[in-house]
Design a protein around this motif. Structure first.
Motif, short mmCIF file in Angstrom:
data_model
loop_
_atom_site.label_atom_id
_atom_site.label_comp_id
_atom_site.label_asym_id
_atom_site.label_seq_id
_atom_site.Cartn_x
_atom_site.Cartn_y
_atom_site.Cartn_z
N ARG A 48 0.91 -1.20 0.08
CA ARG A 48 0.12 0.15 0.01
C ARG A 48 0.81 1.33 -0.13
O ARG A 48 0.43 2.26 -0.77
N SER A 49 1.73 1.27 0.87
CA SER A 49 2.63 2.68 0.95
C SER A 49 3.57 2.82 -0.56
O SER A 49 3.52 3.77 -0.92
N ASN A 52 1.11 3.97 -3.08
CA ASN A 52 0.71 5.27 -2.99
C ASN A 52 1.81 6.16 -3.35
O ASN A 52 1.51 7.42 -3.70
N LYS A 53 3.11 6.04 -3.22
CA LYS A 53 4.00 6.46 -3.77
C LYS A 53 4.07 6.56 -5.34
O LYS A 53 4.26 7.72 -6.01
#
Length: 102
Positions: A48-49, A52-53
């Motif tokens: 997820r991180s 998101n980037k």
């Protein structure tokens, strides 16, 4: 006369095709487990991180999904834009974008 060998060949091909799908599913499940284990051990970023980037950088393209290579600890995010597939490789430990291939 030739019906039995042909039937046997068809059955063998069918059995092979049916067993290929579970093997691929098991491989993807193992990749997910490895990624989660590394993240939980503090050795990697969550998918997820990473998404998101990367996703905001890929505006105008359709996200097809990720793949994970546990031995290299690299995520490959796949996109399509104007009929061309784009691969974005991201370091699973740091979240750094390693390369983008169009």
């Amino acid at each position: 006369m030739f019906k039995k060998p042909i039937f046997s060949a068809i059955m063998a091909c069918t059995a092979l095709a049916v067993t290929a799908v579970p093997v691929q599913a098991m491989q993807r499940d193992n990749e997910q487990k490895a990624a989660r284990a590394q993240m939980m051990a503090g050795k990697g970023k969550s998918l997820r991180s990473i998404e998101n980037k990367v996703l905001p950088r890929m505006a105008g393209s359709q996200y097809l999904g990720p793949e994970y290579d546990p031995s290299a600890q690299v995520y490959r995010l796949k996109f399509i834009q104007k009929g061309h597939v784009i691969f974005v490789d991201v370091d699973g430990r740091t979240g750094a974008i390693l390369r983008e291939r169009r």
